[in-house]
Design a protein around this motif. Sequence first.
Motif, short mmCIF file in Angstrom:
data_model
loop_
_atom_site.label_atom_id
_atom_site.label_comp_id
_atom_site.label_asym_id
_atom_site.label_seq_id
_atom_site.Cartn_x
_atom_site.Cartn_y
_atom_site.Cartn_z
N THR A 143 -27.10 22.61 -2.35
CA THR A 143 -26.20 23.52 -1.40
C THR A 143 -28.24 24.79 -0.86
OG1 THR A 143 -23.82 23.30 -1.10
CG2 THR A 143 -25.70 24.70 0.18
N ASN A 144 -28.20 24.37 0.56
CA ASN A 144 -28.95 25.42 1.15
C ASN A 144 -28.38 26.36 1.33
OD1 ASN A 144 -31.03 26.27 3.86
ND2 ASN A 144 -32.65 24.94 2.54
N TYR A 145 -28.79 27.68 1.18
CA TYR A 145 -28.38 28.21 1.44
C TYR A 145 -29.35 29.74 2.22
CZ TYR A 145 -24.80 32.62 1.43
OH TYR A 145 -24.04 34.28 1.93
N MET A 146 -29.02 30.29 2.71
CA MET A 146 -30.42 31.53 3.16
C MET A 146 -32.08 30.62 2.93
SD MET A 146 -28.47 33.62 4.57
CE MET A 146 -29.85 34.78 3.96
N PHE A 147 -31.74 29.50 3.09
CA PHE A 147 -33.33 28.82 2.88
C PHE A 147 -33.88 28.54 1.60
CE2 PHE A 147 -33.23 31.51 6.13
CZ PHE A 147 -33.26 30.77 7.40
N ILE A 148 -32.48 28.57 0.68
CA ILE A 148 -32.97 28.18 -0.84
C ILE A 148 -32.17 26.70 -0.93
CG2 ILE A 148 -33.03 29.46 -3.05
CD1 ILE A 148 -33.69 31.90 -1.98
N ASN A 149 -31.72 26.70 -2.45
CA ASN A 149 -31.54 25.44 -2.49
C ASN A 149 -31.18 25.52 -3.69
OD1 ASN A 149 -31.85 23.32 -0.31
ND2 ASN A 149 -33.67 22.64 -1.92
N ILE A 150 -29.40 25.96 -3.80
CA ILE A 150 -28.85 25.78 -4.94
C ILE A 150 -27.95 25.62 -5.30
CG2 ILE A 150 -29.29 28.38 -4.82
CD1 ILE A 150 -26.62 29.35 -4.07
N PRO A 151 -27.76 25.19 -7.06
CA PRO A 151 -26.23 24.40 -7.50
C PRO A 151 -24.99 25.03 -6.08
CG PRO A 151 -27.34 25.11 -8.83
CD PRO A 151 -27.64 25.67 -7.74
N SER A 152 -24.68 23.54 -5.52
CA SER A 152 -22.75 23.96 -4.99
C SER A 152 -21.97 25.35 -5.15
CB SER A 152 -22.44 22.72 -4.34
OG SER A 152 -23.38 21.84 -3.68
N GLN A 153 -21.84 24.65 -6.65
CA GLN A 153 -20.80 25.85 -7.10
C GLN A 153 -21.83 27.30 -7.23
OE1 GLN A 153 -22.14 23.48 -8.93
NE2 GLN A 153 -22.73 24.19 -10.81
N LEU A 154 -22.59 27.74 -7.13
CA LEU A 154 -22.85 28.69 -7.44
C LEU A 154 -22.89 29.11 -5.86
CD1 LEU A 154 -25.47 29.14 -9.61
CD2 LEU A 154 -23.58 29.31 -10.09
N VAL A 155 -22.47 29.28 -4.16
CA VAL A 155 -22.84 29.30 -3.35
C VAL A 155 -21.96 30.58 -3.47
CG1 VAL A 155 -22.40 28.92 -0.76
CG2 VAL A 155 -23.49 27.13 -1.98
N PRO A 156 -20.44 30.83 -3.27
CA PRO A 156 -19.55 31.88 -3.46
C PRO A 156 -20.15 32.90 -4.37
CG PRO A 156 -18.44 30.15 -3.83
CD PRO A 156 -19.58 29.51 -4.45
#
Length: 259
Positions: A143-156
């Motif tokens: 998932t792109n979070y704050m312009f950085i791609n990270i594993p989706s489960q780490l978004v929270p």
Amino acid sequence: MAELSLDAYWRAPPIARTVATITFGLSCAVHMGVLAGDLFYYDFRLLLRIPPQVWRLVTCFLITFPNLGILFDTFHMYMYMSQLERGHPRLSRRDDFVWYLIFVSGTILILSHLTGFGFGILTQALLLAMAYTVTQEQRGQTTNYMFINIPSQLVPFAMMAINLFFPGGIGIVLLQLHGLAAAHLYLFLSKIWPEVGGGRNWIETPAFISSLVNGVAPTPQRSAAGVRAPDVASARSSGASRGPLPDSWRTRGPGHRLG
């Protein structure tokens, strides 16, 4: 253009659409001084009065941060809630989704009361809980979070970490931890324990919740094998939870108090 926007609004998932609309309207009214915020904050002592102010059990989850937080928090409320309402494998029926919201919100209230932090507004805890529930079903994706791609489960966890850079961030993270605990408890009791531990699901949707929800709107029926069938036709006609908000907002982070 206005007709297209209105049509997209009414085609959005009904629960997510309604909750997001109430959240936006109530937050605007409170932060603009039209309504007194003290009427909606959670306070256990006011629940014991005669008559009890029971509406606070709901409204404490519907007030966002001020300023840009009204937009971003409302958007995240709609985004995560619509994904749960239309795309979660264990919440395909409307009564299951309503029970999920009741269970998670109730657990957050109980934890807040037991820990003694005295949080009056619990919206950020509910947002974090829904984000956790959504992203746990997206393992293996990014998932792109704050312009950085990270594993989706780490978004929270990224949502909590980003708050540490803002004033009062520690308090917000403590509140979000209540939501994380509530969502993980739901995951453990509804999936991990039955599937891995070999136990039963102790938090199946109560019959009275199903009766109440089904009395308002019909939900998909179980198949002959006892498997819950998602409302595929409804999902297709609604655009699969895209909703009326632009895709470019999906990469925004959580709202924060400015100034």
